[in-house]
Design an enzyme around this catalytic site. Structure first.
Site, mmCIF file in Angstrom:
data_model
loop_
_atom_site.group_PDB
_atom_site.id
_atom_site.type_symbol
_atom_site.label_atom_id
_atom_site.label_comp_id
_atom_site.label_asym_id
_atom_site.label_seq_id
_atom_site.Cartn_x
_atom_site.Cartn_y
_atom_site.Cartn_z
ATOM 1 N N ASP A 158 -11.219 2.809 4.218
ATOM 2 C CA ASP A 158 -11.513 1.459 4.243
ATOM 3 C C ASP A 158 -13.235 1.069 4.133
ATOM 4 O OD1 ASP A 158 -10.248 -0.839 3.748
ATOM 5 O OD2 ASP A 158 -9.457 -1.318 5.668
ATOM 6 N N LYS A 170 1.027 -1.234 -0.102
ATOM 7 C CA LYS A 170 0.011 0.110 0.132
ATOM 8 C C LYS A 170 0.945 1.332 0.052
ATOM 9 C CE LYS A 170 -3.734 -2.225 2.279
ATOM 10 N NZ LYS A 170 -4.452 -2.804 3.691
ATOM 11 N N GLN A 181 -5.012 -1.320 9.783
ATOM 12 C CA GLN A 181 -4.682 -2.711 9.228
ATOM 13 C C GLN A 181 -4.900 -3.801 10.158
ATOM 14 O OE1 GLN A 181 -3.403 -3.015 5.992
ATOM 15 N NE2 GLN A 181 -3.707 -5.157 6.312
#
Ligand code: NAD
Length: 286
Positions: free
Chosen positions: A120, A53, A97
């Site tokens: 997200d 990422k 994460q």
């Protein structure tokens, strides 16, 4: 033989478009978009994802504000980090994460993200926008599936679609996006009684269960579009490991119309959608 849905190439195209957009906007705004990926502990798979990422951010011109915190980080310390990033005007996107170490409550932390920075798409506000069909930050993996279908001009409207997996991260938002696209959606999960009967009905089959070779040839309607979201690391008898999806690719490929490879399918599309969400959030802010 099925046509391959090349997520890697499509993601590269999206990244090139985002890079051009960022170059134009950053000159006017006086700053690039910023993304903070928060990682806690040393999960090796997470380390690979976070590195990918951050590399992708660098490629398109997004500034990284990521932090890698020790396993012993407490709930209060992590909440404090999130509060700081919520207030940081250089940061447009925050990603926690997952999975987190067991002593941390991920749901409580996700609720503390500023919904306008939740790239997200997991905050209840953003999931609510999705349910209502409103624009907003959407879960990256299902958004990547929809974008890949669109880029290959695969019609969704009116189709019979089946999602295998019902997680809040993939399966549920996937089903909502397929419903929004006016397909007739069925969702299977671990308690589904006759999975094969259901999957055989699918004109578009999306699999996100986390179980290698769950979908065999006899479970797929000939001519179906098969999207394999699964990422599983398996080790062979020589001790060599590789990544496979949830679909028995070599058995299903001959009968499908389209199929995604693993790796090189939905994985890169997920990263591209994360970057796109960050740029979208930046555009709302500047
Ligand atoms: P999860 O474990 O949270 O959820 C799995 C879902 O699948 C559950 O709803 C469960 O009921 C269902 N399921 C499990 N086994 C099943 C079975 N035998 N039959 C029917 N349903 C079954 O997992 P997740 O976070 O949704 O991820 C699913 C998979 O997708 C994993 O392999 C994960 O690594 C992968 N993933 C890939 C990406 C990507 O970028 N490609 C992103 C996220 C997750």
């Amino acid at each position: 033989m099925a046509n391959l849905l090349d997520g890697k190439a499509t993601a590269e195209k999206i990244q090139a478009e985002l890079k051009a957009t960022i170059q134009t906007l950053a000159t006017k705004a006086g700053r690039p978009p910023g993304l903070a990926v928060l990682m806690v502990g040393d999960n090796p798979a997470s380390e690979v994802y976070v590195r990918n990422k951050e590399k992708a951010c660098t490629r398109v011109g997004i500034a990284s504000f990521g932090q890698h915190l020790p396993t012993a980080t407490t709930q209060t310390e992590l909440a404090e980090k999130i509060r700081g990033l919520n207030q940081n005007s250089q940061v447009d996107g925050i990603l926690l994460q997952l999975p987190l170490p067991n002593h941390l409550d991920a749901i409580a932390l996700l609720h503390q993200l500023d919904p306008s920075k939740d790239v997200d798409g997991l905050h209840p506000v953003n999931l609510g926008h999705l349910v209502r069909g409103e624009p907003g930050l959407r879960s990256c993996t299902p958004a990547g599936v929809m974008r890949l279908l669109a880029d290959y001009d695969i019609p969704v409207e009116g189709k019979d679609t089946v999602v295998v997996g019902a997680s809040i991260l993939v399966g549920k938002p996937m089903a909502l996006m397929l419903l929004e696209a006016e397909s007739t959606v069925s969702v299977a999960h671990i308690k589904t009684q006759n999975l094969a009967k259901l999957t055989r009905e699918a004109e578009i089959l999306v699999v996100a269960a986390g179980y290698p070779k769950l979908i065999t040839q006899d479970m797929v309607k000939p001519g179906a579009v098969v999207i394999d979201v699964g990422i599983n690391r398996i080790t062979n008898y020589e001790g060599k490991s590789r990544i496979v999806g949830d679909v028995d690719f070599s058995a299903v490929e001959p009968i499908a119309q389209y199929i995604t490879p693993v790796p090189g399918g939905i994985g890169p599309m997920t990263v591209a959608m994360l970057l796109q969400n960050t740029v979208w959030s930046y555009q709302q802010r500047i």
